[in-house]
Structure formats: C-alpha cells, structure tokens
Write an enzyme that holds these catalytic residues in place. Sequence first.
Site, PDB file in Angstrom:
ATOM      1  N   ASP A  75       0.908  -1.170  -0.070  1.00 39.69           N
ATOM      2  CA  ASP A  75       0.028   0.136  -0.011  1.00 39.69           C
ATOM      3  C   ASP A  75       0.873   1.136  -0.029  1.00 39.69           C
ATOM      4  O   ASP A  75       1.971   1.160   0.538  1.00 39.69           O
ATOM      5  CB  ASP A  75      -0.883  -0.037   1.204  1.00 39.69           C
ATOM      6  N   THR A  82     -10.610   2.002  -8.839  1.00 43.30           N
ATOM      7  CA  THR A  82     -10.705   2.532 -10.263  1.00 43.30           C
ATOM      8  C   THR A  82     -11.838   3.534 -10.361  1.00 43.30           C
ATOM      9  O   THR A  82     -13.090   3.520  -9.739  1.00 43.30           O
ATOM     10  CB  THR A  82     -11.138   1.221 -11.042  1.00 43.30           C
ATOM     11  N   THR A 106     -12.749  -3.440  -9.894  1.00 44.67           N
ATOM     12  CA  THR A 106     -13.705  -3.707 -11.018  1.00 44.67           C
ATOM     13  C   THR A 106     -12.908  -2.722 -12.220  1.00 44.67           C
ATOM     14  O   THR A 106     -12.573  -1.388 -11.879  1.00 44.67           O
ATOM     15  CB  THR A 106     -14.870  -2.864 -10.433  1.00 44.67           C
ATOM     16  N   ARG A 162     -16.730  -9.846  -5.676  1.00 48.88           N
ATOM     17  CA  ARG A 162     -17.917  -9.738  -5.756  1.00 48.88           C
ATOM     18  C   ARG A 162     -18.574  -9.618  -4.233  1.00 48.88           C
ATOM     19  O   ARG A 162     -18.989 -10.699  -3.906  1.00 48.88           O
ATOM     20  CB  ARG A 162     -18.731 -11.132  -6.301  1.00 48.88           C
ATOM     21  N   LYS A 187     -18.967  -8.423 -13.683  1.00 53.31           N
ATOM     22  CA  LYS A 187     -18.910  -7.369 -12.446  1.00 53.31           C
ATOM     23  C   LYS A 187     -19.690  -5.950 -12.653  1.00 53.31           C
ATOM     24  O   LYS A 187     -20.537  -5.645 -11.757  1.00 53.31           O
ATOM     25  CB  LYS A 187     -17.528  -7.209 -11.771  1.00 53.31           C
ATOM     26  N   ARG A 241     -28.248  -3.250 -10.048  1.00 49.44           N
ATOM     27  CA  ARG A 241     -28.745  -2.809  -8.878  1.00 49.44           C
ATOM     28  C   ARG A 241     -29.132  -1.202  -9.260  1.00 49.44           C
ATOM     29  O   ARG A 241     -30.311  -0.950  -8.737  1.00 49.44           O
ATOM     30  CB  ARG A 241     -27.504  -2.725  -7.833  1.00 49.44           C
ATOM     31  N   GLY A 257     -24.975   5.661  -3.138  1.00 45.87           N
ATOM     32  CA  GLY A 257     -23.873   6.087  -2.940  1.00 45.87           C
ATOM     33  C   GLY A 257     -22.530   4.999  -2.896  1.00 45.87           C
ATOM     34  O   GLY A 257     -22.768   4.192  -3.433  1.00 45.87           O
ATOM     35  N   CYS A 306     -18.912   2.253  -5.856  1.00 49.25           N
ATOM     36  CA  CYS A 306     -19.004   1.258  -6.725  1.00 49.25           C
ATOM     37  C   CYS A 306     -20.540   1.494  -7.648  1.00 49.25           C
ATOM     38  O   CYS A 306     -20.186   1.840  -8.823  1.00 49.25           O
ATOM     39  CB  CYS A 306     -19.429  -0.102  -6.178  1.00 49.25           C
ATOM     40  N   ARG A 329     -17.925   8.474   0.213  1.00 48.03           N
ATOM     41  CA  ARG A 329     -17.634   8.626  -0.999  1.00 48.03           C
ATOM     42  C   ARG A 329     -19.159   8.664  -2.065  1.00 48.03           C
ATOM     43  O   ARG A 329     -19.913   7.510  -1.719  1.00 48.03           O
ATOM     44  CB  ARG A 329     -17.064   7.587  -1.686  1.00 48.03           C
TER      45      ARG A 329
END
Length: 435
Positions: free
Chosen positions: A47, A104, A139, A171, A224, A231, A275, A278, A343
Amino acid sequence: MKCYGLSADEIRKNIEKITVAVYGLGKMGLPLACVFADRGFNVIGVDINKNIVEKINSGENTVKEEEGLDELVRKVVKNKKLKAVLNSVEASKISDIHIIIVPTLLNKNKKPDLNIVKNLMEDISKGLEKGDIVITECTMPPGATESLIPILEKNGLKCGRDFGVAHCPERTSTGTAIRDISGQYPKIVGGVDEKTNEVLEGIYNIINKKGVIKTDIKTAEAIKVFEGIYRDVNIALANELAIYCEESGINAKEAFEKANTQPYCHLHNPGPGVGGHCIPVYPYFIMNKKTELTKISRKINDSMVVHVANLIIKGLNEIRKEFKNSKILILGLSFRSGVKEVRNSPTIPLIKKLKKLKADVFLYDPLFTKKEIEEYAKYKEDFENIDCIVIMTENKKFKNLNWKKSDNIVIVDTKRVLDPEKIKIYYGIGYPRRG
Ligand SMILES: NC(=O)c1ccc[n+]([C@@H]2O[C@H](COP(=O)([O-])OP(=O)(O)OC[C@H]3O[C@@H](n4cnc5c(N)ncnc54)[C@H](O)[C@@H]3O)[C@@H](O)[C@H]2O)c1
C-alpha cells in the site's frame, strides 16, 4: 514457486511455496490478503499509505467495519504469513501471483480513470518473471485489463507465453468481505488462456468454498459491471415507482413487499440516492449513446436528493415554518448502514442544497466523530430546537432515539425506518403524501 503452467492440483499441493502480492490494502484488499494468508499462502501486502502499512505490520486491523478482521490480521501477521510493504517494485520481484485491488475511478468527465492501475502495472512489470500471473480484482471496464497487457510486456516477457493475466472481480461488500471472499458466491475467474484459468481454479478453490466459474477476461469484467448496473437500474425503478406512490395515495412499502411475493418481481428499496464508489460509478464504465436505460437510471437516482429537499419544504410548509433559517438535523453521513464511507453519499449534496437555500444544517452519524461531522455541518445529537429531521441512512441507533420528543418536528424518513403511525408529522419516500 512460479504458477503459470501448473495444474490446479499442483497449486493445491504447493500453497506454502507460493507468494501472493496484494496491491492495495483497503476495504477489499486487506480482507483478501488475510484470507490468502490464512489458507497458507505467503502474502506480501502493498500500500502507498505508510500509516496503513505500519499498523498492519504491528498486527492492527485498519478496516474496522469488517467483522472478524481484527483477529485475522493479528493471526496472520503473528504467523508471519502476511507482511505489508510500501514498495511495489520490490514486492513484485519476490511474488508469483500479483493481485491488483486499488480504486478505479472516474475523471471529471465521468470517463474511467485507470491511472492508479496503469502505474501499478508499470511497477509490477519491473519485477515480473516468467511463470507469474497478474490479476486485476478491482472493478474494470470491459476490455480494460487486456488493453493494459502491453505495459506488463515492457520488459520483454510475453503474455500467454511467459506469464498469465486475468480479471477476477471482487463480488463483495464492505462489512461482509471475509464471508464473501470465502464462499458466499462462486468466484468469477477470467484468464487470458486456459493455462491461466487452470491456475486460477487452483488458487481460488482454496479460498472460496463455492468454487470458481471460468470465463474470459472481458466477460469477467462485464459480469461485475453488470451486477452493479442491475442494482442501479432497479433502484431507479423503485425510486420512480415510490414517487408515483406518494402522489397516488399508495404506500410503496406495502405495494412492493406484496408484489415481491410473485417470483418474477424483485422491486428494490427506494431511497435518497445511491452512494459508495461502486454502484454509482460502474454505469459510466459502459455508458454510450445506446445505453439509454443506464443513463436515465443514473439521472433518476441522482435526482432523489432534490426530491428529499422537496419533502422537507413540504413538511415545513405544513408546520408553517419558513425554510430560510429553519433548523434541519440530518441523521446519517455514511452512504450505507454500518459502513463508514462518505464517497458519493447523497447526504453531501443534500447538505449543500439545504445550505444554499439558507437553512441551518446539523448532522449526526454515530460512525463519525464530532470533528469529522463538522467538516460537513454543525454537530448535534439531540432534537432540541430542531424543525425537521431527515433520516438518510439506516442505523439501529436512529430507530432508538427519543422519537416521542419529535411531536412538533417534521420527520423526513428516506429509508422508511420509522413507523409512520407513531410519528405525528411524517414524510417518507414512497409514503402517500398528505393533503
Ligand atoms: N468497497 C467495496 O464494497 C467494493 C466491492 C467490490 C469491489 N470493489 C472494488 O475494489 C477496488 C478497491 O476498493 P476498496 O474499497 O478496497 O478501496 P479503498 O479505497 O478502501 O482501498 C484502496 C487502497 O489502495 C491503496 N492504493 C492506492 N494506490 C495504490 C498504489 N499505487 N499501490 C498500492 N496501494 C495503493 C490505498 O492507499 C487504499 O488503501 C475498487 O476497484 C472497487 O471498485 C470495492
């Protein structure tokens, strides 16, 4: 031990000789690294955040909302199965499997911004050896992983001859990552060739008890992204129908629940917007002139904040309170219950909108400190002198607040957590309007 060319069975028999590098130790990366380490792989976690690296190496969990992760981090660090480092080139040199799980993002024009992945691939290419496998788990837009293979080939190795590349999407959701990674759903594995898929089968069968579903890279990426879009579009449908219900004297909650007793109907829960990094992000990975439904769904979900503001205005009108200078308490900063994540939280544009309309805005979320809350609005956790309370996130604590003291307060319940029968001035998304 180099893996490209090994059978799934050979992988299974040599777990302790394989070194897995996990690049990105965030909400998804840390649980993934720990699960690999717990199954016996040697794991190097990478990291760029020094604080995260130091804490992990001292056995401390840095993703607090993940149940069971405290013990798992302590265990795998103590057993010397997981070590965190800052230098991705050095990590690449000593690893056999490279898993990329970094953010991403979208740029200002809402186009995919894969710079973090690209830069990481540059680093990995410097340590890449014959027999390695490089996997994107973050993703990716369909086609993106393959388009980046030339970066990995910069130092002379050839993908499909010397090393394998794959996309194996996460997932999972924050808070249930360990459970999900370990086998809540089968793992989708999309390798560049059969040799890669054979290795992926070996690796992921060890950590995921539901096994793997094999496909190619681009299809794995699409799977994905499509799950997220499904959704988003369905939430948009729920929101559209909920607003119709409000205006037509129908209780959406009851109508949806009863409609869903038919097996072909899966109406989702309406709410104040979508929110996180993703679901509101992935639709843009495929958006073009022909994806009208995807586009309009994003628009509907983003517009829910305006709808919430309109419910507040309507409620304040009912108690004859002028909007300007009215005192509004928002419950919930996080975009999702139990997860400390701001986010794309709809609460942020709502606060901006209310402040622009000159309301006096207060905020409370038990997941955040007073200091963290004050970056957005004034901190307040009681109902004193408040004109309107807006519930933006489901949180058990909100349900248990002293609602008896709210008789003269407008309640806007975007998540339908309260019983409208027990609240005097109640406005809810999908709840029939008064008057
Ligand atoms: N959070 C979720 O619920 C979820 C679910 C499924 C998939 N995903 C996907 O997983 C990916 C990661 O998400 P996350 O929630 O773990 O993000 P996160 O923001 O929690 O963590 C990302 C981590 O990557 C680190 N990082 C950034 N640049 C780096 C670099 N160059 N080298 C090494 N580390 C670097 C950051 O310091 C951070 O610790 C994203 O693509 C996301 O879409 C997330």
